[in-house]
Design a protein around this motif. Structure first.
Motif, PDB file in Angstrom:
ATOM      1  N   ILE A  93      13.031  28.334 -82.320  1.00 29.88           N
ATOM      2  CA  ILE A  93      12.663  28.960 -81.096  1.00 29.88           C
ATOM      3  C   ILE A  93      11.769  30.170 -81.089  1.00 29.88           C
ATOM      4  N   CYS A  94      12.155  30.939 -82.093  1.00 25.20           N
ATOM      5  CA  CYS A  94      11.298  32.182 -82.030  1.00 25.20           C
ATOM      6  C   CYS A  94       9.921  31.957 -82.605  1.00 25.20           C
ATOM      7  N   ALA A  95       9.745  31.178 -83.501  1.00 20.61           N
ATOM      8  CA  ALA A  95       8.448  30.866 -84.191  1.00 20.61           C
ATOM      9  C   ALA A  95       7.544  30.094 -83.341  1.00 20.61           C
ATOM     10  N   TYR A  96       7.804  28.789 -82.598  1.00 21.43           N
ATOM     11  CA  TYR A  96       6.946  28.167 -81.652  1.00 21.43           C
ATOM     12  C   TYR A  96       6.313  28.891 -80.621  1.00 21.43           C
ATOM     13  N   PRO A  97       6.916  30.016 -79.862  1.00 25.01           N
ATOM     14  CA  PRO A  97       5.896  30.516 -79.113  1.00 25.01           C
ATOM     15  C   PRO A  97       4.916  31.533 -79.658  1.00 25.01           C
ATOM     16  N   LEU A  98       5.684  32.206 -80.776  1.00 21.45           N
ATOM     17  CA  LEU A  98       4.558  33.037 -81.628  1.00 21.45           C
ATOM     18  C   LEU A  98       3.232  32.405 -82.144  1.00 21.45           C
ATOM     19  N   SER A  99       3.516  31.151 -82.258  1.00 27.06           N
ATOM     20  CA  SER A  99       2.523  30.275 -82.862  1.00 27.06           C
ATOM     21  C   SER A  99       1.197  30.025 -81.885  1.00 27.06           C
ATOM     22  N   LYS A 100       1.523  30.179 -80.732  1.00 28.37           N
ATOM     23  CA  LYS A 100       0.521  30.070 -79.600  1.00 28.37           C
ATOM     24  C   LYS A 100      -0.435  31.263 -79.367  1.00 28.37           C
ATOM     25  N   LYS A 101      -1.419  31.175 -79.306  1.00 28.34           N
ATOM     26  CA  LYS A 101      -2.611  32.243 -79.062  1.00 28.34           C
ATOM     27  C   LYS A 101      -2.372  32.979 -77.674  1.00 28.34           C
ATOM     28  N   LYS A 102      -1.942  32.130 -76.791  1.00 31.19           N
ATOM     29  CA  LYS A 102      -2.010  32.331 -75.387  1.00 31.19           C
ATOM     30  C   LYS A 102      -0.737  33.252 -75.139  1.00 31.19           C
ATOM     31  N   LEU A 103       0.113  33.649 -75.904  1.00 32.66           N
ATOM     32  CA  LEU A 103       1.333  34.312 -75.732  1.00 32.66           C
ATOM     33  C   LEU A 103       1.107  35.714 -75.421  1.00 32.66           C
ATOM     34  N   PHE A 104       1.411  36.254 -74.470  1.00 30.54           N
ATOM     35  CA  PHE A 104       1.281  37.675 -74.080  1.00 30.54           C
ATOM     36  C   PHE A 104       1.852  38.633 -75.164  1.00 30.54           C
ATOM     37  N   ALA A 105       1.131  39.469 -75.766  1.00 27.96           N
ATOM     38  CA  ALA A 105       1.694  40.522 -76.643  1.00 27.96           C
ATOM     39  C   ALA A 105       1.966  39.902 -78.042  1.00 27.96           C
ATOM     40  N   ARG A 106       1.322  38.703 -78.326  1.00 23.51           N
ATOM     41  CA  ARG A 106       1.817  37.877 -79.503  1.00 23.51           C
ATOM     42  C   ARG A 106       1.724  38.905 -80.771  1.00 23.51           C
ATOM     43  N   LYS A 107       0.676  39.456 -81.115  1.00 16.52           N
ATOM     44  CA  LYS A 107       0.616  40.338 -82.214  1.00 16.52           C
ATOM     45  C   LYS A 107       1.447  41.484 -82.208  1.00 16.52           C
ATOM     46  N   LYS A 108       1.704  42.136 -81.172  1.00 16.16           N
ATOM     47  CA  LYS A 108       2.720  43.304 -81.133  1.00 16.16           C
ATOM     48  C   LYS A 108       4.147  42.736 -81.585  1.00 16.16           C
ATOM     49  N   ILE A 109       4.566  41.751 -80.907  1.00 15.32           N
ATOM     50  CA  ILE A 109       5.856  41.131 -81.187  1.00 15.32           C
ATOM     51  C   ILE A 109       5.893  40.940 -82.594  1.00 15.32           C
ATOM     52  N   THR A 110       5.013  40.056 -83.256  1.00 19.77           N
ATOM     53  CA  THR A 110       4.916  39.524 -84.692  1.00 19.77           C
ATOM     54  C   THR A 110       4.807  40.866 -85.474  1.00 19.77           C
ATOM     55  N   PHE A 111       4.387  42.096 -85.196  1.00 19.97           N
ATOM     56  CA  PHE A 111       4.444  43.240 -85.752  1.00 19.97           C
ATOM     57  C   PHE A 111       5.820  43.897 -85.921  1.00 19.97           C
ATOM     58  N   PHE A 112       6.642  43.793 -84.797  1.00 20.79           N
ATOM     59  CA  PHE A 112       7.888  44.461 -84.665  1.00 20.79           C
ATOM     60  C   PHE A 112       8.867  43.685 -85.403  1.00 20.79           C
ATOM     61  N   ILE A 113       8.694  42.166 -85.661  1.00 23.39           N
ATOM     62  CA  ILE A 113       9.460  41.420 -86.361  1.00 23.39           C
ATOM     63  C   ILE A 113       9.294  41.730 -87.808  1.00 23.39           C
ATOM     64  N   VAL A 114       7.815  41.827 -88.245  1.00 23.52           N
ATOM     65  CA  VAL A 114       7.589  42.148 -89.637  1.00 23.52           C
ATOM     66  C   VAL A 114       8.146  43.591 -90.101  1.00 23.52           C
ATOM     67  N   PHE A 115       8.254  44.609 -88.955  1.00 25.35           N
ATOM     68  CA  PHE A 115       8.615  45.875 -89.363  1.00 25.35           C
ATOM     69  C   PHE A 115      10.003  46.039 -89.997  1.00 25.35           C
ATOM     70  N   THR A 116      10.802  44.945 -89.235  1.00 24.37           N
ATOM     71  CA  THR A 116      12.356  44.667 -89.577  1.00 24.37           C
ATOM     72  C   THR A 116      12.423  44.429 -91.038  1.00 24.37           C
ATOM     73  N   MET A 117      11.478  43.774 -91.621  1.00 26.68           N
ATOM     74  CA  MET A 117      11.582  43.424 -92.837  1.00 26.68           C
ATOM     75  C   MET A 117      11.504  44.634 -93.932  1.00 26.68           C
ATOM     76  N   LEU A 118      10.631  45.687 -93.296  1.00 27.33           N
ATOM     77  CA  LEU A 118      10.727  46.829 -94.203  1.00 27.33           C
ATOM     78  C   LEU A 118      11.743  48.021 -93.788  1.00 27.33           C
ATOM     79  N   PHE A 119      12.103  48.002 -92.497  1.00 31.28           N
ATOM     80  CA  PHE A 119      13.069  49.063 -91.980  1.00 31.28           C
ATOM     81  C   PHE A 119      14.226  48.352 -91.337  1.00 31.28           C
TER      82      PHE A 119
END
Length: 294
Positions: A93-119
């Motif tokens: 459910i999380c991966a499907y919308p993030l794979s769509k380029k039309k999703l608003f603030a897609r890159k920012k949301i992905t960044f916050f998710i990746v951020f949790t891998m480090l902190f």
């Protein structure tokens, strides 16, 4: 294409090195299995290496009688089965919308998710949060705190991005909703990566130890890894049940705590060894397909 002598030499040496490295990984497992099937006298005398000496399955019988093994196995099955199902549902459910380029603030949301891998919030704040939510002594404390792995979610997201846009467009022309596109178009094409992530999540939940100790207060809710840890790290011999129980076990007088501990370790790792061959054909394919794009 003809292989030169230098290449043959390289491949031969490479295969020998890989074989020796594989042996170093396999030998501890063989020793544990041999110890679990050997008599106490053979273990104490140091005769056991990679093959059982004075073969006896009494350690497994004693383990079952003295610890209530099946209860812990069942707890592990429940934690793993429900945990994998929930994690896969929410990862998809999380991966499907993030794979769509039309999703608003897609890159920012992905960044916050990746951020949790480090902190992360840390062990103590997480414990306090679980306690305040009233999830102590409940498996929900384990499932919710392990619900989505950012790494696994990114693999699934990258896999969805590799699916041709024409499939999505043709489904929309036919009047399919987002849920129908996901369930009937994307998921049937994602069997390899789903099987791979199920294996990842399954190993995580099956081997989970620290969170069970932290959040589960009732020993009746402990899973198999906690039982094995208590057996392995206990300095004195484990309590092998009551004398009445042990008298019913053939060969119990030949068993020592070391063989029972080894039997517990074998019981812990065997389910994953059984499951892996069925998912192996999807393993490399799923990871590689899901890692083409970042």
């Amino acid at each position: 294409m003809k292989i030169s002598t230098g290449e043959k030499t390289f491949y031969t040496i490479n295969n020998i090195v890989i074989f020796l490295v594989s042996l170093t990984c396999l030998m501890p497992l063989l020793y544990i299995v041999a110890t679990s099937f050997s008599s106490g006298a053979a273990i104490e005398s140091g005769k056991v290496y990679l093959w059982p000496v004075d073969f006896t399955p009494a350690a497994y019988k004693v383990l079952t009688v003295s610890t209530g093994l099946f209860k812990y196995v069942w707890n592990s099955v429940v934690v793993t089965g429900v945990g994998v199902a929930l994690s896969m549902i929410f990862t998809i459910i999380c991966a499907y919308p993030l794979s769509k380029k039309k999703l608003f603030a897609r890159k920012k949301i992905t960044f916050f998710i990746v951020f949790t891998m480090l902190f992360g919030g840390g062990m103590i704040p997480t414990y306090l949060l679980v306690k305040e939510l009233g999830l102590m002594n409940s498996y929900w404390s384990i499932w919710l705190t392990t619900l989505i792995s950012p790494y696994n979610m990114l693999i699934m997201k990258s896999f969805f991005e590799n699916i041709p846009d024409e499939i999505d467009e043709s489904a929309r022309i036919d009047g399919c909703s987002e849920w129908r596109i996901l369930l009937q178009m994307y998921l049937p094409l994602s069997k390899a990566v789903i099987a791979t992530l199920c294996l990842f999540y399954g190993v995580t939940y099956w081997n989970m130890f620290l969170k069970v100790l932290m959040y589960i207060n009732d020993s009746r809710g402990y899973t198999l890894p906690v039982l094995i840890q208590q057996m392995v790290f206990q300095l004195e011999q484990i309590k092998l049940g009551t004398s009445v129980d042990l008298n019913q076990v053939a060969g119990a007088n030949q068993v020592i705590s070391e063989s029972v501990k080894s039997a517990g370790v074998v019981v812990l790792i065997v389910p994953m060894l059984i499951v892996y061959p069925f998912l192996q054909k999807y393993f490399v394919k799923g990871v590689m397909l899901g890692s083409v794009k970042g």
